[in-house]
Write a protein that holds these residues in place. Structure first.
Motif, PDB file in Angstrom:
ATOM      1  N   THR A   1       0.820  -1.224   0.000  1.00 61.46           N
ATOM      2  CA  THR A   1       0.000   0.000   0.000  1.00 61.46           C
ATOM      3  C   THR A   1       0.848   1.266   0.000  1.00 61.46           C
ATOM      4  O   THR A   1       0.335   2.348  -0.280  1.00 61.46           O
ATOM      5  N   LYS A   2       2.125   1.128   0.274  1.00 65.96           N
ATOM      6  CA  LYS A   2       3.013   2.295   0.277  1.00 65.96           C
ATOM      7  C   LYS A   2       3.578   2.612  -1.110  1.00 65.96           C
ATOM      8  O   LYS A   2       4.213   3.641  -1.296  1.00 65.96           O
ATOM      9  N   ILE A   3       3.339   1.732  -2.055  1.00 65.89           N
ATOM     10  CA  ILE A   3       3.829   1.941  -3.425  1.00 65.89           C
ATOM     11  C   ILE A   3       2.984   3.032  -4.083  1.00 65.89           C
ATOM     12  O   ILE A   3       1.759   2.995  -4.019  1.00 65.89           O
ATOM     13  N   THR A   4       3.649   3.967  -4.731  1.00 66.47           N
ATOM     14  CA  THR A   4       2.918   5.061  -5.381  1.00 66.47           C
ATOM     15  C   THR A   4       2.945   4.978  -6.903  1.00 66.47           C
ATOM     16  O   THR A   4       2.069   5.527  -7.556  1.00 66.47           O
ATOM     17  N   GLU A   5       3.944   4.318  -7.472  1.00 67.97           N
ATOM     18  CA  GLU A   5       4.031   4.213  -8.929  1.00 67.97           C
ATOM     19  C   GLU A   5       2.968   3.230  -9.419  1.00 67.97           C
ATOM     20  O   GLU A   5       2.898   2.091  -8.951  1.00 67.97           O
ATOM     21  N   GLU A   6       2.127   3.662 -10.357  1.00 70.39           N
ATOM     22  CA  GLU A   6       0.938   2.894 -10.728  1.00 70.39           C
ATOM     23  C   GLU A   6       1.226   1.483 -11.235  1.00 70.39           C
ATOM     24  O   GLU A   6       0.567   0.531 -10.814  1.00 70.39           O
ATOM     25  N   LYS A   7       2.200   1.302 -12.126  1.00 76.30           N
ATOM     26  CA  LYS A   7       2.473  -0.033 -12.660  1.00 76.30           C
ATOM     27  C   LYS A   7       2.904  -0.989 -11.546  1.00 76.30           C
ATOM     28  O   LYS A   7       2.479  -2.143 -11.510  1.00 76.30           O
ATOM     29  N   LEU A   8       3.745  -0.494 -10.641  1.00 74.48           N
ATOM     30  CA  LEU A   8       4.168  -1.321  -9.511  1.00 74.48           C
ATOM     31  C   LEU A   8       2.997  -1.604  -8.579  1.00 74.48           C
ATOM     32  O   LEU A   8       2.872  -2.705  -8.042  1.00 74.48           O
ATOM     33  N   GLN A   9       2.173  -0.588  -8.382  1.00 73.20           N
ATOM     34  CA  GLN A   9       0.993  -0.754  -7.529  1.00 73.20           C
ATOM     35  C   GLN A   9       0.085  -1.845  -8.079  1.00 73.20           C
ATOM     36  O   GLN A   9      -0.324  -2.755  -7.346  1.00 73.20           O
TER      37      GLN A   9
ATOM     38  N   ALA B   1      -5.312   0.223  -9.655  1.00 73.97           N
ATOM     39  CA  ALA B   1      -4.676  -0.856  -8.891  1.00 73.97           C
ATOM     40  C   ALA B   1      -5.704  -1.537  -7.982  1.00 73.97           C
ATOM     41  O   ALA B   1      -5.720  -2.771  -7.873  1.00 73.97           O
ATOM     42  N   ARG B   2      -6.550  -0.747  -7.353  1.00 73.21           N
ATOM     43  CA  ARG B   2      -7.591  -1.304  -6.477  1.00 73.21           C
ATOM     44  C   ARG B   2      -8.566  -2.145  -7.287  1.00 73.21           C
ATOM     45  O   ARG B   2      -8.912  -3.265  -6.906  1.00 73.21           O
ATOM     46  N   ASP B   3      -9.029  -1.603  -8.415  1.00 75.86           N
ATOM     47  CA  ASP B   3      -9.966  -2.346  -9.251  1.00 75.86           C
ATOM     48  C   ASP B   3      -9.367  -3.680  -9.701  1.00 75.86           C
ATOM     49  O   ASP B   3     -10.050  -4.704  -9.710  1.00 75.86           O
ATOM     50  N   THR B   4      -8.094  -3.674 -10.062  1.00 79.37           N
ATOM     51  CA  THR B   4      -7.424  -4.903 -10.496  1.00 79.37           C
ATOM     52  C   THR B   4      -7.332  -5.896  -9.341  1.00 79.37           C
ATOM     53  O   THR B   4      -7.580  -7.099  -9.518  1.00 79.37           O
ATOM     54  N   ALA B   5      -6.974  -5.412  -8.157  1.00 78.12           N
ATOM     55  CA  ALA B   5      -6.893  -6.292  -6.979  1.00 78.12           C
ATOM     56  C   ALA B   5      -8.274  -6.867  -6.648  1.00 78.12           C
ATOM     57  O   ALA B   5      -8.396  -8.059  -6.334  1.00 78.12           O
ATOM     58  N   ILE B   6      -9.304  -6.036  -6.727  1.00 77.42           N
ATOM     59  CA  ILE B   6     -10.665  -6.523  -6.465  1.00 77.42           C
ATOM     60  C   ILE B   6     -11.045  -7.598  -7.472  1.00 77.42           C
ATOM     61  O   ILE B   6     -11.621  -8.631  -7.115  1.00 77.42           O
ATOM     62  N   SER B   7     -10.699  -7.378  -8.745  1.00 81.96           N
ATOM     63  CA  SER B   7     -11.048  -8.373  -9.769  1.00 81.96           C
ATOM     64  C   SER B   7     -10.365  -9.711  -9.488  1.00 81.96           C
ATOM     65  O   SER B   7     -10.942 -10.775  -9.730  1.00 81.96           O
ATOM     66  N   THR B   8      -9.151  -9.646  -8.977  1.00 78.23           N
ATOM     67  CA  THR B   8      -8.415 -10.868  -8.645  1.00 78.23           C
ATOM     68  C   THR B   8      -9.136 -11.650  -7.547  1.00 78.23           C
ATOM     69  O   THR B   8      -9.338 -12.860  -7.651  1.00 78.23           O
ATOM     70  N   VAL B   9      -9.522 -10.960  -6.495  1.00 81.00           N
ATOM     71  CA  VAL B   9     -10.229 -11.620  -5.393  1.00 81.00           C
ATOM     72  C   VAL B   9     -11.621 -12.065  -5.840  1.00 81.00           C
ATOM     73  O   VAL B   9     -12.088 -13.145  -5.461  1.00 81.00           O
TER      74      VAL B   9
END
Length: 188
Positions: free
Chosen positions: A107-115, A146-154
């Motif tokens: 959650t501390k990552i700010t760069e979008e691709k890494l996030q 990044a949040r949307d992608t993480a949600i899609s994974t779960v």
């Protein structure tokens, strides 16, 4: 065994074959378990080859199993230098061991691709072991791609065991087009 540089010198004298690559990989992997900094420094100095990349990946995995924070810190430097896979491997290994700690770090990552990639990897590993805890984590993340992608994974993991909870989770994906694509993949 105590002197990896001597073993590497001997391996370098072998013909350039799969056997040499395997031997080098074994020595560096053992070295990484005992002194990951030195093994990483050695592998980083090699020319850009498949062997170099495999060695960096092996170092990342070994290091993450012993000291995940140091491994991801090193892997970010590799990522910035153009070698992408060690970071993914380190985050995945950390997420396998302690997804909550990996999640706090991610959650501390700010760069979008890494996030996007880090949050997705944490969500994947966490979701494989505890989809409800992973669900709580992903909905707590700051809104965005990044949040949307993480949600899609779960969502995809949750869909296998609790379609209703997955459907509720899908409503948390802010990007409507992305949400429709994700939910269409699982069918009606």
């Amino acid at each position: 065994n105590a002197d990896p540089s001597r073993a590497i010198e001997l391996i370098a004298q072998l013909p350039d074959t799969q056997s040499r690559s395997y031997s080098l990989s074994q020595v560096v992997e053992q070295w990484a378990q005992n002194d990951p900094d030195a093994a990483a420094e050695y592998a980083s100095k090699l020319s850009q080859t498949d062997d170099r990349n495999k060695l960096l990946d092996n170092i990342s995995m070994s290091w993450a199993n012993e000291d995940p924070l140091a491994a991801v810190t090193w892997a970010i430097q590799q990522y910035d230098a153009g070698t992408k896979s060690p970071l993914g491997i380190a985050v995945e290994a950390w997420s396998e061991q302690d997804p909550a700690a990996a999640g706090v770090w991610a959650t501390k990552i700010t760069e979008e691709k890494l996030q996007v990639s880090s949050w997705q990897q944490v969500a994947q590993k966490w979701g494989e072991h505890d989809p409800n805890a992973a669900k709580s984590w992903v909905v707590s993340l700051p809104r965005g791609k990044a949040r949307d992608t993480a949600i899609s994974t779960v969502y995809k993991l949750l869909y296998e065991c609790d379609k209703e909870a997955a459907a509720q989770l899908a409503t948390q994906i802010d990007d409507a087009a992305f949400r429709n694509t994700v939910t269409a993949e699982t069918g009606p």
